[in-house]
Design an enzyme around this catalytic site. Structure first.
Site, short mmCIF file in Angstrom:
data_model
loop_
_atom_site.label_atom_id
_atom_site.label_comp_id
_atom_site.label_asym_id
_atom_site.label_seq_id
_atom_site.Cartn_x
_atom_site.Cartn_y
_atom_site.Cartn_z
N ASP A 17 104.96 47.21 -9.96
CA ASP A 17 105.51 47.96 -9.20
C ASP A 17 104.45 47.46 -7.73
O ASP A 17 103.36 46.72 -8.20
CB ASP A 17 105.13 49.58 -9.04
CG ASP A 17 105.83 50.37 -8.45
OD1 ASP A 17 106.60 49.78 -7.21
OD2 ASP A 17 105.46 52.24 -8.42
C1 BGC Z 1 107.87 52.46 -5.60
C2 BGC Z 1 108.43 51.72 -5.85
C3 BGC Z 1 109.93 51.03 -5.81
C4 BGC Z 1 108.63 49.52 -4.84
C5 BGC Z 1 109.50 48.47 -3.81
C6 BGC Z 1 106.79 51.33 -4.76
O1 BGC Z 1 106.29 51.85 -3.67
O2 BGC Z 1 106.57 53.07 -6.33
O3 BGC Z 1 109.65 53.20 -6.81
O4 BGC Z 1 111.08 50.39 -5.73
O5 BGC Z 1 107.42 50.60 -3.75
O6 BGC Z 1 109.93 49.34 -2.82
#
Ligand code: BGC
Length: 752
Positions: A278
């Site tokens: 993530d």
């Molecule tokens: C979130 C994810 C997301 C990623 C990309 C993160 O902050 O936890 O769910 O897919 O950002 O945007």
């Protein structure tokens, strides 16, 4: 009780022909991957494992140098193609990028938020919605979506409960499979299919105190029985990728957790795709106190089982780690293989570019909007309908009141893909469209403070208790038009009151320490209720709010969540009876904050809840949810009878067959979500008091009756023993066919 059967979950039956073709394709792809891998430098390998955010002059240059395998957040076919050209035409090995984006509940045609659409219990419709999302996303150059979000959550303080699948592992795994089928279609190589990504692996939703990113400490059994099954459902449905979670699980951060990423995901489940971290989570190992620097963080992540690093560029340390002997090159090669395999399977080598023509033909089409409207209608939950005030007659004069009634942006919810507020139909617009503006009076009443400025902003000085005794939050906007709202209510036959949260109060980094209606909304509600006009409360929120006051003082309560781009039309269809409510709660609805966590599938205690004092519960609250998991009213009534267990005794390799009669005893056609629950009376660990094992949506005309059949494999009745073996316990089980998790017709059966 005796353990009858012990084997690992579950065995997949594959058709031999399909299997042979898949094997042949996969061995073709494996040889192409190996051939490419042989030509790659260590820097190019690290590049394939690196994802950057956005198309910038710097990221384009890095792509040309072979230092990037993926970009996120590049929208529009022309933009996507420009980035892709840098890889395919200007990098040494011409390996295409995989372009990712968050398509959590629709791309431009925004669907209801997932906590809502999960409650539709309509798997074909969820699949269809993700087909639409995939079609729109690919038309815009996106080939990889960071969805489905499969985090079970039992705590509505956690803002991301809105993005997930509620509290039930069985429902969650069914939703996971439907969404993967929808996103990935028949083949991820099809131009209108995307590669899906199961996130956030795993147990992110169990954050202590509901505070986002917070630590999680749960038993292996809870992990396996509650938090893992939706992810397993996604693997079984053939998902292409996973995203590891931010938070630590029992002390081990998600990106560095070998047990979940490798022992379970790869070794037990045989997942063959790749895992992305993530946003920034590899670097965050430093803040976790789990790595000394980015190089150490990169080594720990890739060794644990992360294949691609999202945005923090920590994997640029891979070449030096390999050269210094700190990281075996074989580990890197394996990660690169996984990424390349998905790129080959997704057809990116043959068709790297998006077709810009599709942007004009495939996005926000009337057919797509139709799916959004249907799903919105099926996702709303009718919680109360005293004296059948709903549906409303179209000839009535309606006062539409409240800060969310004409707030287009909030209709879309907190993670609305490429959704635009301008596309959204507000509730006011929907109602005016339905009954004509001559029948509608509108007053916003009050605003909602945005909490902007950081956690706790706007809540520093709690407002004095309102007339209902429920505390509000100090409002920074002057509530100048409560008088207008009262005047509108006085002139109307009925009030439809739109209260709740702004979309931005839910979602990532949007946990709340209160389930109250922010601002002066309850002041507004009290003033409107004082007119004594019938009030229909429509709640728009991403979590259950404290609505005890409304159960006493309003006639009807419709939980609309954030319904998406077609919000207003869907709400109007429900309010005026052109559509019939059928949505159910995917989470237990707490009475108040102090009841959290409350979930239907809790374990039996030695002192089960009882009016007698010396039993589990509170002195000052009943020990039940305000509305149980699975609950939702329709505009009709259903009776349940004649539960028949066709298989009173089943063997561990057999199946439970149960039927029950469901009859529409009301006066309107309606759809009932018929649910099957079981309870294993004696286990090797204390078992949940009920577990959902099946459901069916049944539409019946007035007076019509249907015998609903359920079949459950005995293996699916099992649980984990203390040594984490899957076991099917012998002995007596209870079974219910039910309208929700707290009622139904009951029987028993034996496993022998
Ligand atoms: C979130 C994810 C997301 C990623 C990309 C993160 O902050 O936890 O769910 O897919 O950002 O945007």
């Amino acid at each position: 009780m005796r353990v009858l059967h012990r084997f690992f979950l579950p065995s997949l039956l594959l058709l031999t022909t399909t299997f042979a073709i898949a094997q042949q394709n996969s061995s073709d792809i494996d040889s192409k991957v190996d051939a490419l891998l042989k030509q790659m430098t260590l820097e190019e390998k690290a590049g394939q494992l690196t994802q950057l955010a956005g198309k910038t002059p710097e990221s384009l240059q890095a792509i040309r140098e072979g230092k990037v395998g993926s970009l996120l957040g590049v929208l529009g076919a022309d933009n996507a193609n420009e980035a892709q050209r840098a890889a395919v035409e200007h990098s040494r090995l011409k390996i295409p990028l995989i372009l990712g984006f968050d398509v959590i509940h629709g791309y431009r045609t925004v669907f209801p938020v997932p906590i809502a659409s999960t409650g539709s219990f309509d798997m074909p419709l969820l699949e269809q919605a993700e087909r639409v999302a995939a079609k729109e996303a690919t038309a815009s150059g996106v080939k990889w979506v960071f969805a489905p979000m499969l985090d079970i959550a039992r705590d509505p303080r956690w803002g991301r409960i809105v993005e997930g699948i509620g509290e039930d592992p069985y429902l969650g795994s069914r939703v996971a499979a439907a969404k993967v089928r929808g996103f990935q279609g028949k083949s991820i190589a099809d131009p209108d299919s995307v590669v899906a990504c199961a996130k956030h692996y795993v147990a992110y939703g169990a954050a202590e105190g509901g505070r986002d990113y917070n630590t999680v400490d749960i038993s292996e059994q809870l992990l396996r029985e509650i938090y893992l099954p939706p992810f397993k459902g996604a693997v079984d449905a053939g998902i292409g990728t996973f995203m590891s979670s931010f938070q630590d699980l029992n002390g081990i951060p998600g990106v560095a957790n070998h047990h979940t990423l490798t022992d379970i995901l790869r070794d037990e489940w045989k997942f063959n795709g790749f895992v992305v971290s993530d946003w920034g989570a590899v670097h965050e190992l430093l803040a976790h106190g789990f790595a000394t620097d980015d190089a150490d963080a990169a080594a720990k992540s890739i060794k644990a089982g992360v294949d691609m690093d999202m945005v923090d560029n920590a994997f640029e340390h891979i070449p030096e780690l390999v050269r210094s002997g700190k990281l075996p090159e074989s580990v890197v090669d394996e990660a690169v293989r996984r990424v390349l395999r998905v790129k080959f399977e997704a057809g990116l080598f043959e068709h790297p570019y998006a077709d810009p023509k599709r942007e004009k033909t495939d996005i926000l089409t009337p057919e797509n909007l139709q799916v959004a409207r249907k799903l919105a209608q099926e996702s709303m939950v009718l919680l109360q309908n005293k004296s059948e005030v709903l549906p409303l007659a179209k000839t009535k004069t309606v006062a539409v009141i409240g800060p969310l009634a004409d707030d287009k942006a909030s209709q879309l919810g907190p993670w609305a893909g490429n959704g635009q507020a301008i596309d959204a139909v507000s509730p006011l617009e929907g109602i005016v469209g339905k009954i004509g503006k001559e029948h509608v009076l509108y007053a916003k009443g009050v605003g909602i403070p945005s909490f902007e400025g950081g956690l706790g902003a706007g809540v520093a000085s709690p407002a004095p208790p309102s007339a209902t005794g429920v505390k509000g939050i100090a409002n920074t906007n002057k509530p100048s038009s409560i008088d207008d709202a009262v005047a509108a209510a006085n002139k109307a036959d009925v009030v439809v009151l739109f209260l709740g949260e702004l979309a931005g109060m839910t979602g990532e980094a949007s946990s709340r320490a209160s389930l109250d209606f922010p601002g002066d909304q309850l002041k507004l509600a009290n003033a409107v209720l004082a007119t004594k006009k019938p009030v229909v409360l429509v709640v728009e929120s991403g979590r259950p709010l404290d609505i005890r006051w409304a159960t006493y003082h309003t006639q009807a309560i419709l939980q609309a969540w954030f319904p998406g781009v077609q919000a207003g039309n869907a709400i109007a269809n429900i309010l005026f009876g052109d559509a019939s409510p059928s949505g159910r709660l995917a989470i237990s609805w707490p009475r108040t904050l102090g009841e959290i966590p409350i979930y239907y599938n809790h374990r039996a205690t030695g002192r089960p809840s009882s009016p007698d004092r010396w039993h589990t519960g509170y002195l000052d609250l009943p020990n039940t949810a305000l509305f149980p998991f699975g609950f939702g009213l329709t505009y009709s009534k259903f009776s349940y009878s004649h539960l028949a267990v066709k298989t009173p005794t089943i063997a561990p390799d057999g199946s439970l067959e149960v039927t029950a009669d469901v009859e529409n005893t009301g006066s309107r056609e309606a759809t009932e979500v018929v649910q099957l629950y079981v309870h294993d009376r004696v286990g090797l660990t204390s078992r949940p008091v009920r577990e959902l094992k099946g459901f069916e949506r049944v539409t019946l005309r007035p007076g019509e009756r249907k015998t609903v059949d359920f079949s459950v494999k005995a293996n699916d009745l099992g649980s984990y023993d203390p040594q984490m073996h899957w076991v099917v316990n012998s002995g007596t089980y209870d079974v219910w066919v039910a309208p929700d998790s707290a009622s139904g017709v009951a029987g028993t059966f034996e496993v022998k």
